[in-house]
Design a protein around this motif. Structure first.
Motif, mmCIF file in Angstrom:
data_model
loop_
_atom_site.group_PDB
_atom_site.id
_atom_site.type_symbol
_atom_site.label_atom_id
_atom_site.label_comp_id
_atom_site.label_asym_id
_atom_site.label_seq_id
_atom_site.Cartn_x
_atom_site.Cartn_y
_atom_site.Cartn_z
ATOM 1 N N GLY A 57 34.343 -35.053 25.316
ATOM 2 C CA GLY A 57 34.723 -34.101 26.810
ATOM 3 C C GLY A 57 33.844 -32.858 27.072
ATOM 4 N N LEU A 58 34.004 -32.090 25.892
ATOM 5 C CA LEU A 58 33.431 -30.778 25.900
ATOM 6 C C LEU A 58 32.428 -30.374 25.007
ATOM 7 C CD1 LEU A 58 37.120 -29.725 25.588
ATOM 8 C CD2 LEU A 58 35.342 -29.597 27.248
ATOM 9 N N ALA A 59 31.991 -30.056 25.647
ATOM 10 C CA ALA A 59 30.162 -28.987 24.666
ATOM 11 C C ALA A 59 30.432 -28.488 23.485
ATOM 12 C CB ALA A 59 29.466 -27.965 25.336
ATOM 13 N N TRP A 60 30.106 -29.040 22.373
ATOM 14 C CA TRP A 60 30.059 -28.891 20.946
ATOM 15 C C TRP A 60 28.945 -28.408 20.588
ATOM 16 C CZ3 TRP A 60 34.616 -30.424 18.778
ATOM 17 C CH2 TRP A 60 34.851 -29.547 17.435
ATOM 18 N N HIS A 61 28.808 -26.681 20.046
ATOM 19 C CA HIS A 61 28.059 -26.171 19.529
ATOM 20 C C HIS A 61 28.574 -25.645 18.198
ATOM 21 C CE1 HIS A 61 26.563 -25.913 24.126
ATOM 22 N NE2 HIS A 61 27.832 -25.805 24.533
ATOM 23 N N ASP A 62 29.369 -25.400 17.815
ATOM 24 C CA ASP A 62 29.422 -24.684 16.285
ATOM 25 C C ASP A 62 29.075 -26.187 15.698
ATOM 26 O OD1 ASP A 62 30.141 -23.977 14.005
ATOM 27 O OD2 ASP A 62 32.300 -23.508 14.846
ATOM 28 N N ARG A 63 27.752 -25.629 14.835
ATOM 29 C CA ARG A 63 27.643 -27.545 14.100
ATOM 30 C C ARG A 63 27.940 -27.396 12.944
ATOM 31 N NH1 ARG A 63 23.065 -29.469 16.660
ATOM 32 N NH2 ARG A 63 22.268 -30.593 14.920
ATOM 33 N N ARG A 64 29.116 -25.856 12.003
ATOM 34 C CA ARG A 64 29.924 -26.018 11.106
ATOM 35 C C ARG A 64 31.125 -26.597 11.149
ATOM 36 N NH1 ARG A 64 26.949 -27.152 6.880
ATOM 37 N NH2 ARG A 64 24.413 -25.817 7.211
ATOM 38 N N ALA A 65 32.147 -27.011 12.704
ATOM 39 C CA ALA A 65 32.946 -26.597 12.451
ATOM 40 C C ALA A 65 33.768 -28.289 12.472
ATOM 41 C CB ALA A 65 33.711 -26.517 15.065
ATOM 42 N N PRO A 66 34.871 -29.116 12.034
ATOM 43 C CA PRO A 66 34.584 -30.351 11.879
ATOM 44 C C PRO A 66 34.865 -31.237 13.021
ATOM 45 C CG PRO A 66 36.036 -29.284 10.020
ATOM 46 C CD PRO A 66 35.379 -28.456 10.990
ATOM 47 N N ILE A 67 34.658 -32.363 13.289
ATOM 48 C CA ILE A 67 34.877 -32.776 14.397
ATOM 49 C C ILE A 67 36.337 -33.378 14.035
ATOM 50 C CG2 ILE A 67 34.374 -34.721 15.533
ATOM 51 C CD1 ILE A 67 31.017 -34.525 14.924
ATOM 52 N N PRO A 68 37.188 -33.575 14.773
ATOM 53 C CA PRO A 68 38.475 -34.117 14.503
ATOM 54 C C PRO A 68 38.194 -36.005 14.476
ATOM 55 C CG PRO A 68 38.135 -32.645 16.856
ATOM 56 C CD PRO A 68 37.300 -32.970 16.062
ATOM 57 N N SER A 69 39.483 -35.662 13.149
ATOM 58 C CA SER A 69 39.620 -37.468 13.136
ATOM 59 C C SER A 69 39.951 -38.120 15.173
ATOM 60 C CB SER A 69 41.005 -37.625 12.069
ATOM 61 O OG SER A 69 41.065 -39.113 12.575
ATOM 62 N N GLY A 70 39.596 -39.027 15.450
ATOM 63 C CA GLY A 70 39.988 -40.430 16.494
ATOM 64 C C GLY A 70 39.419 -39.477 17.628
ATOM 65 N N ALA A 71 38.010 -38.060 17.066
ATOM 66 C CA ALA A 71 37.363 -38.281 18.436
ATOM 67 C C ALA A 71 36.216 -38.655 18.661
ATOM 68 C CB ALA A 71 36.491 -36.621 18.279
ATOM 69 N N THR A 72 35.357 -38.837 20.308
ATOM 70 C CA THR A 72 34.510 -39.239 20.506
ATOM 71 C C THR A 72 33.889 -38.057 20.620
ATOM 72 O OG1 THR A 72 35.817 -41.235 21.824
ATOM 73 C CG2 THR A 72 33.213 -41.176 22.418
ATOM 74 N N VAL A 73 32.168 -39.252 20.582
ATOM 75 C CA VAL A 73 31.118 -37.225 20.439
ATOM 76 C C VAL A 73 29.794 -38.475 21.185
ATOM 77 C CG1 VAL A 73 29.124 -37.012 18.840
ATOM 78 C CG2 VAL A 73 31.699 -36.729 17.835
ATOM 79 N N ASP A 74 29.508 -38.438 22.364
ATOM 80 C CA ASP A 74 28.600 -38.786 23.246
ATOM 81 C C ASP A 74 27.371 -37.723 23.044
ATOM 82 O OD1 ASP A 74 30.838 -40.252 24.553
ATOM 83 O OD2 ASP A 74 31.140 -37.863 26.108
ATOM 84 N N VAL A 75 26.359 -38.246 22.249
ATOM 85 C CA VAL A 75 25.068 -37.745 22.152
ATOM 86 C C VAL A 75 24.489 -38.373 23.791
ATOM 87 C CG1 VAL A 75 22.843 -38.217 21.061
ATOM 88 C CG2 VAL A 75 25.345 -39.125 19.757
ATOM 89 N N LEU A 76 23.903 -36.759 23.987
ATOM 90 C CA LEU A 76 23.154 -36.548 25.347
ATOM 91 C C LEU A 76 21.765 -36.349 24.649
ATOM 92 C CD1 LEU A 76 26.194 -35.275 27.316
ATOM 93 C CD2 LEU A 76 25.112 -37.571 27.314
ATOM 94 N N PRO A 77 20.264 -37.237 25.163
ATOM 95 C CA PRO A 77 19.266 -36.662 24.723
ATOM 96 C C PRO A 77 18.855 -36.058 26.171
ATOM 97 C CG PRO A 77 18.967 -39.241 25.436
ATOM 98 C CD PRO A 77 20.556 -38.496 25.875
ATOM 99 N N PRO A 78 17.453 -35.163 26.061
ATOM 100 C CA PRO A 78 17.461 -34.284 27.167
ATOM 101 C C PRO A 78 16.748 -35.191 28.825
ATOM 102 C CG PRO A 78 16.083 -33.733 25.212
ATOM 103 C CD PRO A 78 16.937 -34.459 24.285
ATOM 104 N N PHE A 79 17.555 -35.118 29.406
ATOM 105 C CA PHE A 79 16.830 -36.105 30.495
ATOM 106 C C PHE A 79 15.900 -35.810 31.491
ATOM 107 C CE2 PHE A 79 21.069 -37.070 30.030
ATOM 108 C CZ PHE A 79 21.356 -38.490 29.398
ATOM 109 N N ALA A 80 14.888 -36.116 32.002
ATOM 110 C CA ALA A 80 14.219 -35.568 32.623
ATOM 111 C C ALA A 80 14.480 -36.302 34.391
ATOM 112 C CB ALA A 80 12.615 -36.371 32.897
#
Length: 82
Positions: A57-80
């Protein structure tokens, strides 16, 4: 739980061909994008280049930070819209 859950929305969902999937934990965002592009092809790869990512649920800007085990990643394309 040594996995992360990926949830796709809108155009990302259409490009991936699935709404949700699980991958092994331990990836950072750069690695995740590469893995997803390889698995699903160029169409999703193009969407991922301009997508925003939320991790638990939080914006993830650090592309090198490991994503924690058990996390949910939402992929949001640009919306028009307006």
């Amino acid at each position: 739980m040594n996995v992360i859950t990926i949830r796709y929305y809108a155009g990302a969902r259409a490009a991936a061909g699935v709404g949700e999937e699980r991958l092994p934990a331990g990836l950072d965002l750069t690695q995740l994008v590469k893995e997803l592009s390889t698995a699903h092809g160029d169409r999703l790869g193009r969407v991922l280049l301009s997508a925003s990512f939320l991790v638990d649920g939080l914006a993830w800007h650090d592309r090198r930070a490991p994503i924690p085990s058990g996390a949910t990643v939402d992929v949001l394309p640009p919306f028009a819209g307006g």
